[in-house]
Design a protein around this motif. Structure first.
Motif, mmCIF file in Angstrom:
data_model
loop_
_atom_site.group_PDB
_atom_site.id
_atom_site.type_symbol
_atom_site.label_atom_id
_atom_site.label_comp_id
_atom_site.label_asym_id
_atom_site.label_seq_id
_atom_site.Cartn_x
_atom_site.Cartn_y
_atom_site.Cartn_z
ATOM 1 N N LYS A 193 17.238 8.125 -68.459
ATOM 2 C CA LYS A 193 17.264 9.361 -69.226
ATOM 3 C C LYS A 193 16.155 10.304 -68.754
ATOM 4 O O LYS A 193 16.391 11.511 -68.557
ATOM 5 N N GLN A 194 14.964 9.770 -68.547
ATOM 6 C CA GLN A 194 13.843 10.613 -68.142
ATOM 7 C C GLN A 194 14.027 11.160 -66.727
ATOM 8 O O GLN A 194 13.696 12.321 -66.442
ATOM 9 N N CYS A 227 16.957 11.637 -65.302
ATOM 10 C CA CYS A 227 18.080 12.567 -65.415
ATOM 11 C C CYS A 227 17.606 13.943 -65.861
ATOM 12 O O CYS A 227 18.055 14.976 -65.344
ATOM 13 N N ARG A 228 16.678 13.975 -66.814
ATOM 14 C CA ARG A 228 16.179 15.253 -67.335
ATOM 15 C C ARG A 228 15.347 16.016 -66.316
ATOM 16 O O ARG A 228 15.210 17.238 -66.414
ATOM 17 N N ARG A 229 14.813 15.319 -65.335
ATOM 18 C CA ARG A 229 13.995 15.988 -64.316
ATOM 19 C C ARG A 229 14.770 16.268 -63.023
ATOM 20 O O ARG A 229 14.478 17.258 -62.335
ATOM 21 N N ARG A 243 22.195 17.946 -67.941
ATOM 22 C CA ARG A 243 20.933 17.418 -68.473
ATOM 23 C C ARG A 243 20.952 17.287 -69.994
ATOM 24 O O ARG A 243 20.211 16.482 -70.554
ATOM 25 N N GLY A 244 21.793 18.057 -70.668
ATOM 26 C CA GLY A 244 21.900 17.919 -72.120
ATOM 27 C C GLY A 244 22.532 16.615 -72.554
ATOM 28 O O GLY A 244 22.429 16.234 -73.725
ATOM 29 N N LYS A 245 23.187 15.906 -71.613
ATOM 30 C CA LYS A 245 23.844 14.631 -71.935
ATOM 31 C C LYS A 245 23.044 13.427 -71.453
ATOM 32 O O LYS A 245 23.526 12.299 -71.527
ATOM 33 N N CYS A 246 21.837 13.642 -70.975
ATOM 34 C CA CYS A 246 21.050 12.542 -70.403
ATOM 35 C C CYS A 246 20.761 11.437 -71.408
ATOM 36 O O CYS A 246 20.587 10.272 -71.036
ATOM 37 N N ALA A 247 20.656 11.791 -72.690
ATOM 38 C CA ALA A 247 20.320 10.798 -73.715
ATOM 39 C C ALA A 247 21.519 9.978 -74.152
ATOM 40 O O ALA A 247 21.358 9.011 -74.905
#
Length: 283
Positions: free
Chosen positions: A188-189, A191-193, A200-204
């Motif tokens: 997740k981390q 993916c966000r970077r 990126r809004g779906k990384c979590a």
């Protein structure tokens, strides 16, 4: 002279059998439109990765690194043609790892595999695949609901290491749960970077990533190269030899050049080596 001729004939027969086993028509060459990605890398010396590499070579399948795909890297923020991109990606990976490990003192990551495999065709990649699933991907009702997926993307099946009813009731160890949660959080981390901006809004959303170890790729529908029976035989072989269950230690996180290449032609561009977080960039 008769002995020499007999020996030569036996040698020639063995050579033909070897060549028949290593079928050049079983390479996976249906897709080259890949996007550069991050991989979780595992030690080549692990018994499971050795067995998988040997099996691919024996059957004439495409060879590729023993890995689990983490994320597709955004090609706008990190242009693949920019010679500085591999170092930039590695620097971000290192920064994410430093932040992660500053909070979580457990050094390193691992992937637990209990013998559950997925086999079938994946039409978007024109691929028939065999993969070993990570413990945590399909648990309880999640396993029952995904035993067979037959949508527009192709028919794929889960094969547990034992009876289906028993597998659906299996409880996960706390060690396996923790390892899985840490992998999901790390992904997740990253993916966000590094992931595509639009995603990126779906990384979590953990349901969008089910980590697995790829065992084989062939072209979609190639029953002669990789059938369900062959996949099950290989699974039983690994279980019988106690190669599975297994716990694979992540030895690095790497960035790969994949555009316009067959799976066997992917090239590592950079990586961050664990546990010391050393950066290595290909010159």
């Amino acid at each position: 002279r008769q002995f020499v001729m007999s020996f030569f004939c036996r040698w020639l027969l063995c050579l033909c059998l070897v060549r028949k086993t290593a079928n050049p028509h079983c390479v996976y060459d249906a897709k080259t439109a890949w996007t550069n990605s991050l991989f979780l890398d595992f030690a080549d010396g692990d018994e499971l990765t050795r067995e998988m590499s040997a099996w691919r070579n024996k059957r004439g399948f495409s060879d590729f690194p023993n890995h689990a795909t983490l994320i597709v890297v955004d090609d706008v923020q990190f242009p693949p043609d920019d010679p500085g991109t591999p170092a930039q990606v590695a620097a971000v990976v290192k920064e994410v790892l430093e932040d992660f490990l500053a909070i979580d003192e457990r050094q390193g990551f691992s992937m637990h595999l209990d013998g559950l495999i997925k086999f079938g065709d994946y039409k978007p990649h024109a691929m028939r695949m065999l993969q070993v699933e990570t413990v945590g991907n399909f648990v309880g009702q999640g396993f029952v609901d995904n035993k067979m997926v037959d949508g527009r993307d192709g028919l794929r099946k889960l094969h547990p290491p034992g009876a289906e009813a028993e597998y659906a009731q299996t409880s996960l160890s706390s060690e396996a749960v923790t390892a899985y949660q840490r992998l999901q959080l790390l992904r997740k981390q990253l993916c966000r970077r590094l992931g595509p901006l639009a995603l990126r809004g779906k990384c979590a959303d953990h349901s969008t990533w089910r980590p697995h170890l790829s065992a084989a790729y062939v072209n979609e529908g190639r029953e002669d190269c990789l059938s369900e029976h062959m996949a099950s035989d290989f699974q039983r072989y690994l279980l019988r030899k106690h190669v599975l269950p297994a716990s694979l230690r992540v030895v690095s996180i790497s960035y790969w050049e994949m555009r316009g290449k067959l799976a066997s032609e992917w090239v590592e561009q950079s990586k961050v080596i664990l546990p010391g977080l050393e950066l290595h960039v290909q010159s």
